[in-house]
Design a protein around this motif. Structure first.
Motif, short mmCIF file in Angstrom:
data_model
loop_
_atom_site.label_atom_id
_atom_site.label_comp_id
_atom_site.label_asym_id
_atom_site.label_seq_id
_atom_site.Cartn_x
_atom_site.Cartn_y
_atom_site.Cartn_z
N UNK A 190 0.84 -1.20 0.00
CA UNK A 190 0.00 0.00 0.00
C UNK A 190 0.87 1.24 0.00
N UNK A 191 0.58 2.16 -0.91
CA UNK A 191 1.23 3.48 -0.89
C UNK A 191 0.15 4.45 -0.41
N UNK A 192 0.39 5.02 0.77
CA UNK A 192 -0.61 5.87 1.41
C UNK A 192 -0.09 7.30 1.43
N UNK A 193 -0.86 8.21 0.82
CA UNK A 193 -0.45 9.61 0.68
C UNK A 193 -1.31 10.44 1.62
N UNK A 194 -0.69 10.97 2.67
CA UNK A 194 -1.41 11.76 3.67
C UNK A 194 -1.39 13.23 3.28
N UNK A 195 -2.47 13.94 3.60
CA UNK A 195 -2.61 15.34 3.16
C UNK A 195 -1.59 16.27 3.82
N UNK A 196 -1.15 15.92 5.02
CA UNK A 196 -0.14 16.74 5.71
C UNK A 196 0.51 15.89 6.81
N UNK A 197 1.43 16.49 7.53
CA UNK A 197 2.21 15.76 8.54
C UNK A 197 1.33 15.29 9.70
N UNK A 198 0.36 16.12 10.09
CA UNK A 198 -0.53 15.75 11.19
C UNK A 198 -1.32 14.48 10.84
N UNK A 199 -1.87 14.47 9.62
CA UNK A 199 -2.62 13.28 9.18
C UNK A 199 -1.69 12.07 9.09
N UNK A 200 -0.44 12.29 8.67
CA UNK A 200 0.51 11.18 8.52
C UNK A 200 0.87 10.55 9.87
N UNK A 201 1.03 11.39 10.92
CA UNK A 201 1.36 10.81 12.24
C UNK A 201 0.16 10.02 12.78
N UNK A 202 -1.05 10.52 12.55
CA UNK A 202 -2.25 9.78 12.97
C UNK A 202 -2.35 8.45 12.22
N UNK A 203 -2.07 8.53 10.91
CA UNK A 203 -2.12 7.32 10.07
C UNK A 203 -1.11 6.28 10.57
N UNK A 204 0.11 6.74 10.86
CA UNK A 204 1.15 5.81 11.31
C UNK A 204 0.73 5.11 12.59
N UNK A 205 0.10 5.85 13.50
CA UNK A 205 -0.36 5.24 14.77
C UNK A 205 -1.44 4.19 14.52
N UNK A 206 -2.36 4.50 13.60
CA UNK A 206 -3.43 3.54 13.27
C UNK A 206 -2.84 2.27 12.65
N UNK A 207 -1.88 2.47 11.74
CA UNK A 207 -1.25 1.32 11.07
C UNK A 207 -0.48 0.46 12.07
N UNK A 208 0.25 1.11 12.97
CA UNK A 208 1.03 0.35 13.96
C UNK A 208 0.11 -0.38 14.95
N UNK A 209 -1.07 0.20 15.21
CA UNK A 209 -2.02 -0.51 16.09
C UNK A 209 -2.52 -1.79 15.40
N UNK A 210 -2.95 -1.67 14.13
CA UNK A 210 -3.53 -2.84 13.44
C UNK A 210 -2.49 -3.82 12.92
N UNK A 211 -1.33 -3.31 12.55
CA UNK A 211 -0.31 -4.19 11.95
C UNK A 211 1.00 -4.09 12.72
N UNK A 212 0.98 -4.46 14.02
CA UNK A 212 2.22 -4.35 14.80
C UNK A 212 3.26 -5.36 14.31
N UNK A 213 4.53 -5.08 14.59
CA UNK A 213 5.57 -6.03 14.16
C UNK A 213 5.54 -7.29 15.00
N UNK A 214 6.18 -8.33 14.51
CA UNK A 214 6.35 -9.54 15.33
C UNK A 214 7.09 -9.16 16.60
N UNK A 215 6.82 -9.89 17.68
CA UNK A 215 7.36 -9.51 18.99
C UNK A 215 8.89 -9.45 19.04
N UNK A 216 9.56 -10.18 18.12
CA UNK A 216 11.03 -10.16 18.15
C UNK A 216 11.63 -9.04 17.27
N UNK A 217 10.74 -8.26 16.60
CA UNK A 217 11.25 -7.20 15.70
C UNK A 217 11.65 -5.97 16.52
N UNK A 218 12.52 -5.15 15.94
CA UNK A 218 12.81 -3.88 16.63
C UNK A 218 12.27 -2.74 15.78
N UNK A 219 11.87 -1.69 16.47
CA UNK A 219 11.17 -0.57 15.84
C UNK A 219 12.01 0.07 14.73
#
Length: 417
Positions: free
Chosen positions: A316-345
């Protein structure tokens, strides 16, 4: 030509990848790679997604050779040969007094070249690696051989390697004009606006799978042209109007119109793939979940915050309208698609790292503490379904790298370092 045959002339270039917001799908001429419709793309920041290519020439080389990501590949394919032939035909005299090198125009016919290319992102995973690759090869060869053509003229050569490559010869937003001429001379790229025109935009790529895709774009397009009625209706009736609307949305920085057109065109491209016989599936369940997340959020906000687009792959290529929307989007994505427990951020969110800091996330504990987005009543998470995220922005076009330490070939012998 200089009498001493031990010299090596080297040029290194860097070229960004691009993502189409109005898609190119289908060729009217397979050999010349002429499309059935115009397309428009956004060039991505090369510091996050690019190809670096070093080309070298020396009288001591006995054949043309190329290395991609460290492995030698064959240059016998028609696409490479077309690009080499076209640039050689435009080569001019080169004189480097400092190194005692003089190459006459006629010498280029008998000189061989070496090329080494490296992508800083997965190859053949639907992230337009061949586009950046061929654009970089053509741009670097043109500089090596002192060709005088403009980037628009070079784009018509890069197109013969990979269609989308023509759009990587410019930064910002780029239009590939399909052209009418049978020889393809008018099928080339033009820059609509540069990367500074709409610099509010922030782009997050969810790399769903970096595996090579099942159906290559080349064979997929061929099958769509032969069997999809929707493709022909799209090329003739829909895309011409969309191109005009998209050009206007970009010029006016109208995100609402831009988002609507981008999402609709991506969905229609994948509908064409489904309308192909046999049907082609580039997206997967994770791709569909990301679409659902964006659609629900945009509807809840009442005005689009994010546009999504998918090329021939599940990413998915996700184009956010501005930085504020992008930080909100990143939080939503990290909530739904977190990394495997052994991954590092650090290896899970790549590219522009400042975005994750702006989102207030510094450790994996911060990811685990994220709250479910209010607009979605499903709190199920899909751990490990996204390999990693790349945060980026619109970027500039190709550049020459003058620092010899960035070259992929040795200046002594023209072989990979």
């Amino acid at each position: 030509m200089a009498a001493d045959s031990s010299w090596v002339r080297i040029v290194t270039a860097q070229t960004p990848t691009n993502i189409a917001v109005i898609k190119y799908w289908g060729k009217r001429d397979e050999t010349l790679i002429l499309p059935v419709n115009d397309s428009i793309s956004i060039t991505l920041d090369p510091s996050h997604l690019c190809t670096t290519t070093t080309v070298a020439v020396s009288p001591s080389f006995d054949q043309d050779r190329m290395w991609l990501n460290g492995k030698e590949i064959s240059l016998s394919g028609g696409r490479y040969q077309n690009c080499l032939r076209e640039i050689r035909a435009r080569a001019c005299e080169v004189e480097d007094k400092e190194k005692g090198i003089k190459i006459a125009k006629k010498d280029w016919e008998k000189l061989h070249v070496h090329a080494a290319s490296y992508n800083n992102f997965p190859t053949a995973a639907g992230l337009a690696s061949s586009a950046a690759g061929f654009a970089c090869l053509v741009f670097a060869l043109a500089k090596l051989m002192n060709a005088k053509e403009s980037n628009s003229e070079l784009s018509a050569i890069a197109r013969q390697g990979s269609g989308s490559a023509c759009r990587s010869l410019f930064g910002g937003f780029v239009k590939w004009v399909m052209g009418k001429a049978e020889n393809g001379s008018d099928s080339l790229a033009v820059q609509l606006v540069d990367d500074k025109h709409w610099d509010d935009l922030v782009i997050i790529i969810a790399v769903v799978s970096s595996r090579q895709k099942e159906t290559s774009s080349t064979s997929g397009m061929r099958e769509s042209v032969e069997t999809s009625l929707l493709l022909h209706h799209r090329a003739k009736e829909i895309v011409p109007k969309r191109i005009m609307q998209m050009e206007e949305a970009i010029k006016d920085r109208n995100f609402e119109s831009f988002s609507q057109l981008t999402c609709a065109d991506s969905n229609q491209f994948h509908a064409v793939c489904l309308d192909t016989c046999p049907p082609i599936f580039y997206m997967n369940d994770t791709s569909h979940r990301i679409i659902s997340l964006v659609e629900k959020w945009n509807r809840a906000e009442g005005t689009p915050q994010v546009a999504y687009t998918f090329d021939a792959g599940p990413n998915a290529v996700l184009i956010a309208r501005n930085r504020k929307a992008a930080t909100q989007l990143l939080k939503k994505l990290l909530f739904y698609f977190p990394p495997n427990s052994d991954a590092d951020l650090d290896s899970f969110v790549l590219g522009d790292k400042s975005l994750i800091k702006d989102a207030g996330i510094e450790t994996m504990k911060d990811v685990e503490a994220l709250q479910p987005p209010p607009e979605i009543n499903n709190t199920q998470t899909f751990r490990g379904d996204v390999s990693y995220f790349i945060c980026t922005r619109p970027g500039r076009g190709p550049v020459l790298l003058s620092d010899e330490s960035q070259a992929l070939l040795s200046p002594e012998n023209g072989l990979p370092k």
